[in-house]
Scaffold this active site. Structure first.
Site, mmCIF file in Angstrom:
data_model
loop_
_atom_site.group_PDB
_atom_site.id
_atom_site.type_symbol
_atom_site.label_atom_id
_atom_site.label_comp_id
_atom_site.label_asym_id
_atom_site.label_seq_id
_atom_site.Cartn_x
_atom_site.Cartn_y
_atom_site.Cartn_z
ATOM 1 N N SER A 138 0.993 -1.174 0.007
ATOM 2 C CA SER A 138 0.089 0.145 0.002
ATOM 3 C C SER A 138 0.706 1.418 0.044
ATOM 4 O O SER A 138 1.928 1.194 0.387
ATOM 5 C CB SER A 138 -0.822 -0.047 1.179
ATOM 6 N N TYR A 151 -2.874 -0.346 10.402
ATOM 7 C CA TYR A 151 -3.022 -0.759 9.060
ATOM 8 C C TYR A 151 -1.677 -0.340 8.258
ATOM 9 O O TYR A 151 -1.099 -1.089 7.679
ATOM 10 C CB TYR A 151 -4.195 -0.278 8.432
#
Length: 254
Positions: A138, A151
């Site tokens: 990500s 996260y």
């Protein structure tokens, strides 16, 4: 890497970005696309088969939080059937900073465990043929969304792991690169929890900014697969594909 006639394993190939990427992959004509996912979706599997009937699409239930031994057992079934596998895509991920342990287990440990398991079949030190790994990380691995620090940290860890895999390629024969999507319109980002509720509107606020569709992301994902560049850190954001130059601030010297 030309996708045509290749054998590909796609972990979480039925998710938001995953399913659109699976669609784009089958259009390119691999020999086999093996999808490992936690939840079966017969309609999606049937759709993938219909897109290109020449491609053999198979599904196995798989939870990335199982042990390396369990992962190895499943991979042995697949390797016994296909004989060779060219590409492993690790795509499992969750976005919910309420679930601290599971976020780390899925987003980081799951990638490590599945990668470790496939080394039993690919590692050239064991007589293996080598292989290619594409890990979905990500852009939060570059710079965190600080309202979801768990996260973001899990994705930074997965990115660091992938960068190390690429450096180990001369030893193992296994190359690796990371796929780092920006904010993409999937169910993952429509509603999620910030850490300790520091920002209850985090999902809403993110979606106020420019995003990309999962199809745009998937199409660029396939371009990255075809480029097959060991060590590449691909940013897939706003419908564009860009290779990131990683800044080195320290070196172990070994």
């Amino acid at each position: 890497m030309a996708i045509a006639n290749k054998n590909i394993i796609f972990v979480a190939g039925l998710g938001g970005i995953g399913l659109d990427t699976s669609r784009e992959i089958v259009k390119s004509g691999p020999k086999n696309l093996v999808i490992l996912d936690r939840i079966d979706n017969p309609a999606a599997i049937a759709e993938l088969k219909a897109i290109n009937p020449k491609v053999t699409v198979t599904f196995y239930p798989y939870d990335v939080t199982v042990s390396v031994a369990e992962s190895t057992k499943l991979l042995k079934v697949i390797f016994d059937k296909l004989k060779t596998v060219d590409l492993l895509i690790n795509g499992a991920g969750i976005l919910d900073d309420y679930q601290i342990e599971r976020t780390i287990a899925v987003n980081f440990a799951g990638t490590v465990n599945t990668t470790t398991a496939i080394m039993a079949f690919w590692d050239k030190r064991k007589g293996g043929p080598g292989g290619v790994i594409a890990n979905i990380c990500s852009v939060t691995g570059f710079n965190a969304i600080y309202q979801v620090p768990v996260y973001s940290a899990s994705k930074a860890a997965a990115l660091s792991f992938t960068n190390s895999l690429a450096k180990l390629a001369p030893i193992t024969g296994v190359t690796a690169y990371s796929i780092n999507p920006g904010i993409t319109k999937t169910t993952l980002v429509h509603k999620f929890n910030s850490w300790l509720d520091v920002e209850p509107r985090v999902a809403e606020l993110l979606l106020e900014h420019p995003t990309q569709t999962s199809l745009q992301c998937a199409q660029n994902f396939v371009k990255a697969i075809e480029a097959n560049q060991n060590g590449a850190i691909w940013k897939l954001d706003l419908g564009r594909l860009e290779a990131i130059e990683w800044t080195k601030h320290w070196d172990s010297g070994i």
